[in-house]
Design a protein around this motif. Structure first.
Motif, PDB file in Angstrom:
ATOM      1  N   ALA A   1      -4.486   7.915   2.520  1.00  0.00           N
ATOM      2  CA  ALA A   1      -4.488   7.220   3.850  1.00  0.00           C
ATOM      3  C   ALA A   1      -4.728   5.588   3.310  1.00  0.00           C
ATOM      4  O   ALA A   1      -5.005   5.287   2.349  1.00  0.00           O
ATOM      5  N   ALA A   2      -3.994   4.959   4.387  1.00  0.00           N
ATOM      6  CA  ALA A   2      -4.039   3.344   4.191  1.00  0.00           C
ATOM      7  C   ALA A   2      -4.550   2.410   5.343  1.00  0.00           C
ATOM      8  O   ALA A   2      -4.355   3.005   6.339  1.00  0.00           O
TER       9      ALA A   2
ATOM     10  N   LEU B   1      -0.958   8.920   5.484  1.00  0.00           N
ATOM     11  CA  LEU B   1      -1.356   8.274   6.752  1.00  0.00           C
ATOM     12  C   LEU B   1      -1.625   6.771   6.733  1.00  0.00           C
ATOM     13  O   LEU B   1      -2.618   6.072   6.411  1.00  0.00           O
ATOM     14  N   ASP B   2      -0.623   6.205   7.130  1.00  0.00           N
ATOM     15  CA  ASP B   2      -0.707   4.759   6.999  1.00  0.00           C
ATOM     16  C   ASP B   2      -1.571   4.326   8.335  1.00  0.00           C
ATOM     17  O   ASP B   2      -1.026   4.712   9.416  1.00  0.00           O
TER      18      ASP B   2
ATOM     19  N   VAL C   1       3.455   8.532   7.499  1.00  0.00           N
ATOM     20  CA  VAL C   1       3.331   8.748   8.745  1.00  0.00           C
ATOM     21  C   VAL C   1       2.512   7.487   9.210  1.00  0.00           C
ATOM     22  O   VAL C   1       1.400   7.162   8.732  1.00  0.00           O
ATOM     23  N   ASN C   2       3.345   6.624  10.212  1.00  0.00           N
ATOM     24  CA  ASN C   2       2.682   5.653  10.582  1.00  0.00           C
ATOM     25  C   ASN C   2       1.726   6.024  11.980  1.00  0.00           C
ATOM     26  O   ASN C   2       2.188   6.066  12.948  1.00  0.00           O
TER      27      ASN C   2
ATOM     28  N   LYS D   1       0.855  -1.173  -0.169  1.00  0.00           N
ATOM     29  CA  LYS D   1      -0.228   0.122   0.111  1.00  0.00           C
ATOM     30  C   LYS D   1       0.663   1.259   0.012  1.00  0.00           C
ATOM     31  O   LYS D   1       0.636   2.299  -0.571  1.00  0.00           O
ATOM     32  N   ASP D   2       2.031   1.125   0.743  1.00  0.00           N
ATOM     33  CA  ASP D   2       3.134   2.269   0.620  1.00  0.00           C
ATOM     34  C   ASP D   2       3.442   2.682  -0.771  1.00  0.00           C
ATOM     35  O   ASP D   2       3.711   3.889  -1.167  1.00  0.00           O
TER      36      ASP D   2
END
Length: 325
Positions: free
Chosen positions: A146-147, A106-107, A63-64, A42-43
């Motif tokens: 986002a993910a 935004l992971d 960002v995690n 996804k990243d």
């Protein structure tokens, strides 16, 4: 096939559909929600969206969200002015400032606490914020991606994720397919990882043996692309043949013979490794990655099972969502 989309590699129909969606979504400056299992990449999809967009020359800031302490979410996003609190000895920019003009990724967005979700919703609706200790609003220009690997619709029903935020984030939705649905891509990816990892560790570039190709095609890959990359890495670092062959996996007697395991000791060691790994994978799948429940069934202490998983480089989180119960 490796193309301009940030090194995304694949020839399957599922990959082609994803690529087309990314190329189209990259044209429009709107939020995108990327969903898929752990380890699907996804990243990589997020980076492809950014670097194929008009914001490509500006920052891409990942960002995690799972690593953000609940009490520091606002400070991380907004930054602070000197003197805002006891240890604020200098002005510090937040993520919105760092990503200004570019993309904020935004992971694990499902990990944001409800207060953080409310903050994110407001930012999507009104692109201004006030740094902690600041006296005026600051405007920003950031695209939000986002993910999540969770079922966000289910989290909304459980009251753990805001429905209005999900609606805004999923203005454009991307589903990254699991590796088991990408017919033909696993071997292609493995060959890519062999080349890139060999360069990284200054090792000879070793081709995949036919037994490795057969095993790769037959494996379910619960950890998806990340698991495949780790498998290739272990084979390069610990293999002792000119071609990359299965290590520690489900190895048939024919594989053992082809790999040159001619002594009883070598054959027995590889058979034990094969059994251990197969047993652990099936055990963790049955319990959806829950080490406590898996240890109870196996009749082992939780810490002992965790050490065994670590020995075989198995990540318990990669089995979430695969429970047979």
């Amino acid at each position: 096939m490796q193309d301009h989309l940030c090194g995304m590699i694949g020839v399957s129909d599922a990959f082609a559909r994803l690529k087309q969606r990314i190329e189209r979504a990259a044209r429009y400056d709107v939020p995108v929600l990327i969903e898929g299992e752990t380890g699907t990449g996804k990243d990589i999809a997020a980076r492809a969206l950014h670097y194929h967009s008009a914001r490509a020359d500006h920052p891409f800031v990942p960002v995690n969200c799972g690593a953000l302490p609940e009490t520091l979410v606002e400070n991380e996003f907004f930054g602070h002015r000197r003197g805002a609190y006891t240890h604020a000895v200098a002005d510090t920019p937040g993520l919105l400032c760092v990503a200004n003009g570019g993309t904020l990724f935004l992971d694990e967005v499902d990990s944001l606490p409800l207060k953080g979700q409310a903050m994110l919703l407001r930012l999507l609706e009104e692109p201004t914020y006030r740094p902690l200790g600041g006296g005026r609003e600051v405007s920003f220009d950031v695209r939000v991606l986002a993910a999540s690997n969770q079922d966000l619709d289910q989290l909304v029903k459980q009251g753990r994720f805001r429905g209005d935020l999900l609606f805004r984030l999923r203005l454009v939705g991307l589903k990254v397919p699991p590796l088991r649905e990408r017919d033909g891509d696993a071997v292609l990816l493995a060959e890519h990882f062999v080349r890139s990892l060999a360069r990284r560790y200054r090792l000879p570039d070793r081709p995949l043996h036919s037994s490795a190709c057969t095993w790769i095609r037959g494996h379910a890959w619960p950890g998806n692309v990340r698991e495949l990359q780790h498998w290739v890495c272990r084979g390069l670092l610990f293999g002792d043949t000119d071609e990359l062959r299965p290590l520690q996996e489900e190895i048939t007697p024919a594989d053992l013979a082809a790999a040159g395991a001619t002594s009883y000791r070598d054959a027995r060691a590889r058979a034990i490794e094969s059994f251990d790994r197969h047993y652990l994978c099936e055990l963790m799948r049955r319990h959806g990655g829950n080490i406590t429940h898996a240890a109870r069934e196996a009749g082992k202490e939780r810490r002992a099972l965790a050490r065994l998983l670590k020995r075989y480089a198995l990540d318990a989180t990669s089995f979430r969502g695969h429970s047979a119960h």
